[in-house]
Structure formats: structure tokens, C-alpha cells
Design a protein around this motif. Structure first.
Motif, mmCIF file in Angstrom:
data_model
loop_
_atom_site.group_PDB
_atom_site.id
_atom_site.type_symbol
_atom_site.label_atom_id
_atom_site.label_comp_id
_atom_site.label_asym_id
_atom_site.label_seq_id
_atom_site.Cartn_x
_atom_site.Cartn_y
_atom_site.Cartn_z
ATOM 1 N N TYR A 71 0.854 -1.191 0.000
ATOM 2 C CA TYR A 71 0.000 0.000 0.000
ATOM 3 C C TYR A 71 0.886 1.236 0.000
ATOM 4 O O TYR A 71 1.861 1.319 0.754
ATOM 5 N N ASP A 73 0.733 5.691 -0.222
ATOM 6 C CA ASP A 73 -0.030 6.935 -0.160
ATOM 7 C C ASP A 73 0.983 8.065 -0.330
ATOM 8 O O ASP A 73 1.740 8.374 0.592
ATOM 9 N N ARG A 112 -2.465 13.778 -4.702
ATOM 10 C CA ARG A 112 -2.318 12.660 -3.771
ATOM 11 C C ARG A 112 -2.772 11.347 -4.411
ATOM 12 O O ARG A 112 -3.806 11.295 -5.084
ATOM 13 N N ASN A 113 -1.968 10.297 -4.207
ATOM 14 C CA ASN A 113 -2.234 8.989 -4.796
ATOM 15 C C ASN A 113 -2.303 7.933 -3.708
ATOM 16 O O ASN A 113 -1.409 7.851 -2.866
ATOM 17 N N GLU A 114 -3.336 7.093 -3.733
ATOM 18 C CA GLU A 114 -3.423 5.925 -2.856
ATOM 19 C C GLU A 114 -3.556 4.688 -3.734
ATOM 20 O O GLU A 114 -4.360 4.672 -4.669
ATOM 21 N N TYR A 115 -2.793 3.659 -3.422
ATOM 22 C CA TYR A 115 -2.755 2.481 -4.292
ATOM 23 C C TYR A 115 -2.413 1.232 -3.481
ATOM 24 O O TYR A 115 -1.607 1.291 -2.556
ATOM 25 N N HIS A 140 3.126 9.890 2.497
ATOM 26 C CA HIS A 140 2.236 9.904 3.665
ATOM 27 C C HIS A 140 2.284 8.563 4.379
ATOM 28 O O HIS A 140 2.223 8.505 5.598
#
Length: 240
Positions: A71, A73, A112-115, A140
Motif C-alpha cells: 500500500y 499513499d 495525492r495517490n493511494e494504491y 504519507h
């Protein structure tokens, strides 16, 4: 590619001794200038990688082998390519025990990127490479969602020999990451069902986790795969 890069040790760098031995760092009086690197795993923490005309690479040590989805962020500009390499060990010569199938390249959108990685990866170390750029990259959080059977230890073992205690813990940890949707040979490389490997891990399970339903399901899977057609195909292609 990582192996042939030129490594630099800045004033505020920290380097693993084995890696330093394998690829000595060129000493520099410059500062990395990374802000908040101790907060990378903290709730609401944030680490800022400042602009640089060189790549910035760092390795995160998760302590023991884990298996699951990576994960991330991060905040960055559109098109920023972050490269992740998940690997098992660093040997005494500083060689990284690695596999290309555990590489991940993520191309950022603006902001902002969450993956979460689509495939399950098994590793202890996670190398993160951030390319040269003229803007900040903010991390983050980076962590791992464990994807495995929820085996928990019901038994315990302890003796006066600390080395044997560590061996016991290692065996327990290994069995946990080899119990996915079935018993598998290893968490990192193949993650495939092999009956010989399962014979060992199943004993650890039955003695320490008590997950008899997991064992029963595995035996059913194996029994269902042993068909006359499969046996004929195997014997045709196996000179033994």
C-alpha cells in the motif's frame, strides 16, 4: 539496474553494513534534507523528499518475511514513476536476494495517490526508488496489507537456549506466510501448491495453530486434482 548505480553517502545518510560492504558509498558533505523520515509509518506522519538532480533510493526493513499487498499513499506531480523492489534477504556479501516478479512501478497522478498492489508479494525488505525531479515528493505512508490465512499461535515453546527459541519463532513465522488460500512452497517466489512442502507446514499448523479446517480443505483440493487423466499426462512426461 539498481546493482550498477553509483551510491552516495550524505552526512545524514544511514546505510546497512552489508550493503556498504558490497557497494561502498562515495562520501559527500551534502545533506539529503529529507524531512520527517522517522514518521513514515506513523499515523498522520509525512516524509518529504526534496527536489534532487539524482535519484533517491531507500530500503524499508519490515523485520521478518510478510506476504500481502503493498500500500502506498504519496503526493507528487503527474507522471512521477516510483519503483518498488520487494526482496527477501541481504546476504553477507551485500547481495540482494531478489526476483523481478516482485517489482512494482507506479506512475503517479497529479496530487495525492493511494494504491494497493494487485498481486500478493512476499518480502522482508522493500526498496523504494524516486527519480530525479525539481519538486517535492511527499510520502504519507507505505505499508503492507497481509493477505494470508489468519493463523494464530495457540501453543508456546521456550527453553534456556535463546538460539533454539529464535529457531522456533522463525518456523512459526515461516508457516504463517506459507498458508495463503492453501499451503504453498514459499511466500515470495512461486507461491504455488507443492504437496511435499505442505507435509512439513501442515505439521506446524496442527501442532501450533490448530487450523484443522485449513488442513481438511487442502487435502480435498489435492484429492480433487489427482485424476486418471492427470496421472496419465504426468507419467507420459516424467521419465522416472
Amino acid at each position: 539496474k539498481i546493482k550498477y548505480k553509483k551510491y552516495i553517502a550524505c552526512v545524514d545518510s544511514v546505510t546497512d553494513e552489508k550493503l556498504e560492504k558490497a557497494a561502498p558509498r562515495e562520501k559527500s558533505d551534502k545533506l539529503l534534507g529529507i524531512i520527517g523520515r522517522e514518521n513514515i509509518f506513523a499515523p498522520d506522519g509525512e516524509t518529504t523528499i526534496p527536489p534532487s538532480d539524482k535519484d533517491v533510493t531507500f530500503i524499508l526493513d519490515f523485520g521478518v518475511m510478510h506476504v500481502g499487498g503493498i500500500y502506498l499513499d504519496v503526493s507528487a506531480k503527474s507522471g512521477t514513476k516510483l519503483t518498488f523492489s520487494a526482496f527477501e534477504a541481504i546476504n553477507e556479501n551485500g547481495t540482494v536476494i531478489d526476483s523481478e516478479r516482485r517489482m512494482l512501478v507506479y506512475t503517479c497522478n497529479e496530487g495525492r495517490n493511494e494504491y494497493i498492489s494487485h498481486t500478493r508479494k512476499g518480502f522482508r525488505y522493500l526498496l523504494v526508488n524516486i527519480p530525479a525531479r525539481d519538486y517535492d515528493v511527499k510520502i504519507h505512508n507505505i505499508f503492507l496489507y497481509e493477505w494470508r490465512f489468519p493463523a494464530e499461535t495457540l501453543s508456546d515453546f521456550c527453553c534456556s537456549d535463546e538460539r533454539i527459541n529464535e529457531v522456533y519463532k522463525m518456523c512459526i513465522d515461516t508457516a504463517k506466510v506459507c498458508m495463503l488460500d492453501a499451503y504453498v512452497d514459499c511466500p515470495g517466489y512461486e507461491q504455488n501448491i507443492w504437496v511435499g512442502d505442505a507435509g512439513v507446514t501442515a505439521l506446524v499448523n496442527l501442532c501450533n495453530f490448530g487450523a484443522y479446517d485449513f488442513n481438511e480443505r487442502f487435502l480435498s483440493l489435492i484429492a480433487g486434482s489427482v485424476t486418471d487423466g492427470l496421472r496419465r499426462l504426468y507419467r507420459t512426461n516424467n521419465k522416472r
